[in-house]
Scaffold this motif. Structure first.
Motif, PDB file in Angstrom:
ATOM      1  N   CYS A   1      46.861  32.763  -6.583  1.00 18.49           N
ATOM      2  CA  CYS A   1      47.246  33.615  -5.453  1.00 18.49           C
ATOM      3  C   CYS A   1      48.228  32.840  -4.568  1.00 18.49           C
ATOM      4  CB  CYS A   1      46.003  34.016  -4.651  1.00 18.49           C
ATOM      5  SG  CYS A   1      46.385  34.969  -3.169  1.00 18.49           S
ATOM      6  N   VAL A   2      49.378  33.437  -4.311  1.00 23.78           N
ATOM      7  CA  VAL A   2      50.410  32.768  -3.522  1.00 23.78           C
ATOM      8  C   VAL A   2      50.007  32.648  -2.043  1.00 23.78           C
ATOM      9  CG1 VAL A   2      51.765  34.839  -3.000  1.00 23.78           C
ATOM     10  CG2 VAL A   2      52.905  32.633  -3.169  1.00 23.78           C
ATOM     11  N   PHE A   3      49.119  33.520  -1.584  1.00 26.11           N
ATOM     12  CA  PHE A   3      48.707  33.505  -0.182  1.00 26.11           C
ATOM     13  C   PHE A   3      47.588  32.509   0.116  1.00 26.11           C
ATOM     14  CE2 PHE A   3      49.950  38.102  -0.704  1.00 26.11           C
ATOM     15  CZ  PHE A   3      51.124  38.017   0.008  1.00 26.11           C
ATOM     16  N   ALA A   4      46.751  32.227  -0.865  1.00 23.31           N
ATOM     17  CA  ALA A   4      45.512  31.467  -0.648  1.00 23.31           C
ATOM     18  C   ALA A   4      45.699  30.129   0.071  1.00 23.31           C
ATOM     19  CB  ALA A   4      44.778  31.276  -1.969  1.00 23.31           C
TER      20      ALA A   4
ATOM     21  N   THR B   1      55.415  37.778  -0.002  1.00 25.62           N
ATOM     22  CA  THR B   1      55.322  37.225  -1.352  1.00 25.62           C
ATOM     23  C   THR B   1      56.700  36.784  -1.835  1.00 25.62           C
ATOM     24  OG1 THR B   1      53.465  38.666  -1.860  1.00 25.62           O
ATOM     25  CG2 THR B   1      54.617  37.712  -3.730  1.00 25.62           C
ATOM     26  N   LYS B   2      57.699  37.615  -1.641  1.00 23.91           N
ATOM     27  CA  LYS B   2      59.065  37.271  -2.056  1.00 23.91           C
ATOM     28  C   LYS B   2      59.565  36.027  -1.330  1.00 23.91           C
ATOM     29  CE  LYS B   2      60.368  42.055  -3.006  1.00 23.91           C
ATOM     30  NZ  LYS B   2      61.163  43.199  -2.504  1.00 23.91           N
ATOM     31  N   ILE B   3      59.312  35.970  -0.036  1.00 23.39           N
ATOM     32  CA  ILE B   3      59.760  34.812   0.745  1.00 23.39           C
ATOM     33  C   ILE B   3      59.086  33.547   0.243  1.00 23.39           C
ATOM     34  CG2 ILE B   3      59.658  33.735   3.035  1.00 23.39           C
ATOM     35  CD1 ILE B   3      60.036  36.583   4.204  1.00 23.39           C
TER      36      ILE B   3
ATOM     37  N   GLN C   1      57.974  23.296   1.225  1.00 23.94           N
ATOM     38  CA  GLN C   1      58.396  23.883   2.500  1.00 23.94           C
ATOM     39  C   GLN C   1      57.649  25.177   2.827  1.00 23.94           C
ATOM     40  OE1 GLN C   1      62.599  24.376   2.022  1.00 23.94           O
ATOM     41  NE2 GLN C   1      63.039  22.227   2.484  1.00 23.94           N
ATOM     42  N   ARG C   2      56.730  25.585   1.990  1.00 26.20           N
ATOM     43  CA  ARG C   2      56.052  26.863   2.194  1.00 26.20           C
ATOM     44  C   ARG C   2      55.187  26.889   3.446  1.00 26.20           C
ATOM     45  NH1 ARG C   2      54.371  28.713  -3.949  1.00 26.20           N
ATOM     46  NH2 ARG C   2      56.528  29.039  -4.621  1.00 26.20           N
ATOM     47  N   GLN C   3      54.518  25.797   3.748  1.00 26.46           N
ATOM     48  CA  GLN C   3      53.686  25.779   4.959  1.00 26.46           C
ATOM     49  C   GLN C   3      54.549  25.997   6.196  1.00 26.46           C
ATOM     50  OE1 GLN C   3      50.191  25.629   5.110  1.00 26.46           O
ATOM     51  NE2 GLN C   3      50.686  26.290   7.188  1.00 26.46           N
TER      52      GLN C   3
ATOM     53  N   LEU D   1      56.841  32.403   9.872  1.00 20.25           N
ATOM     54  CA  LEU D   1      56.530  33.826   9.760  1.00 20.25           C
ATOM     55  C   LEU D   1      55.461  34.241  10.764  1.00 20.25           C
ATOM     56  CD1 LEU D   1      56.519  34.251   5.881  1.00 20.25           C
ATOM     57  CD2 LEU D   1      58.184  35.202   7.478  1.00 20.25           C
ATOM     58  N   VAL D   2      54.454  33.403  10.920  1.00 18.04           N
ATOM     59  CA  VAL D   2      53.376  33.706  11.871  1.00 18.04           C
ATOM     60  C   VAL D   2      53.920  33.714  13.295  1.00 18.04           C
ATOM     61  CG1 VAL D   2      51.198  32.854  12.849  1.00 18.04           C
ATOM     62  CG2 VAL D   2      51.535  32.865  10.370  1.00 18.04           C
TER      63      VAL D   2
END
Length: 169
Positions: free
Chosen positions: A26-29, A53-55, A63-65, A71-72
Motif C-alpha cells: 500500500c502506497v499510503f501505509a 497516489t499519482k503524486i 522524498q515521499r515523506q 500535501l498535509v
C-alpha cells in the motif's frame, strides 16, 4: 527510511477511510498511519486519493515523506482558507516581514541620529517619535487642554471609567 518500517496488522488511515483492504505494498501505509485518520481525511478532501497516489508514485521514495508533509500542510491551509490556501499564509507572513523591516529601519535611523547627537532627556511627541528635551515646549503645547478633555473619572467603587475616551492620533 520510513517506508521500510514494519507496520502493524491494522489498515492504514487511508485504507480505513476508503474502506478497502490494506495490502503489504500500500502506497499510503508508510505515511498515513492508522493513528492519524484526520491527516488522510484532509488530504483526500482537497486532493483526492487517486491524485495523492499519482503524486506519491512520481516522487522518489526518499522524498515521499516530505511530499506527504507538504500535501498535509497545503490541505490544512486550503481547508482553513479556501481561496488562497497556503499562499494566503505566505503573503501574510511576507507582509509582516516587510512591516518589521520597515520598523527596524526606523529604529536604526533613530538610534543613529541619537547616537550622533546625544541629549540628556528624551520624550515622545504625539506620533510616538522621540524628541530631545530642548523641543519639549513645542511638543507639550496644549497638553493641559488634552489632559482636561481626556481625564479619567473615578466612580463609587474606585474603578476607572472613561479610558476608552482617550483619543490617540
Amino acid at each position: 527510511m520510513r517506508g521500510q518500517e514494519p507496520r502493524s496488522s491494522s489498515s492504514c488511515a487511508a485504507c480505513k477511510f476508503l474502506k478497502r483492504r490494506c495490502t503489504q505494498n500500500c502506497v499510503f501505509a508508510p505515511y498515513f498511519r492508522s493513528e492519524e485518520p484526520k491527516k488522510f481525511a484532509k488530504v483526500h478532501k482537497v486532493f483526492g486519493a487517486s491524485n495523492v497516489t499519482k503524486i506519491l508514485n512520481e516522487v522518489p521514495e526518499e522524498q515521499r515523506q516530505d511530499a506527504v508533509n507538504s500535501l498535509v500542510y497545503e490541505a490544512e491551509a486550503r481547508l482553513s482558507d479556501p481561496v488562497y490556501g497556503c499562499i494566503g499564509a505566505i503573503a501574510s507572513l511576507q507582509g509582516k516581514m516587510v512591516q518589521l523591516q520597515h520598523d527596524l529601519a526606523i529604529a536604526r535611523a533613530r538610534l543613529a541620529r541619537y547616537a550622533a547627537n546625544p541629549s540628556p532627556v528624551l520624550v515622545f511627541d504625539d506620533h510616538l517619535n522621540m524628541v530631545p528635551f530642548t523641543n519639549l515646549p513645542a511638543v507639550c503645547d496644549g497638553l493641559d487642554e488634552n489632559l482636561n478633555q481626556n481625564s479619567l473619572r473615578f466612580e463609587h467603587g474606585g474603578s476607572i471609567h472613561g479610558f476608552s475616551q482617550v483619543q490617540f492620533p
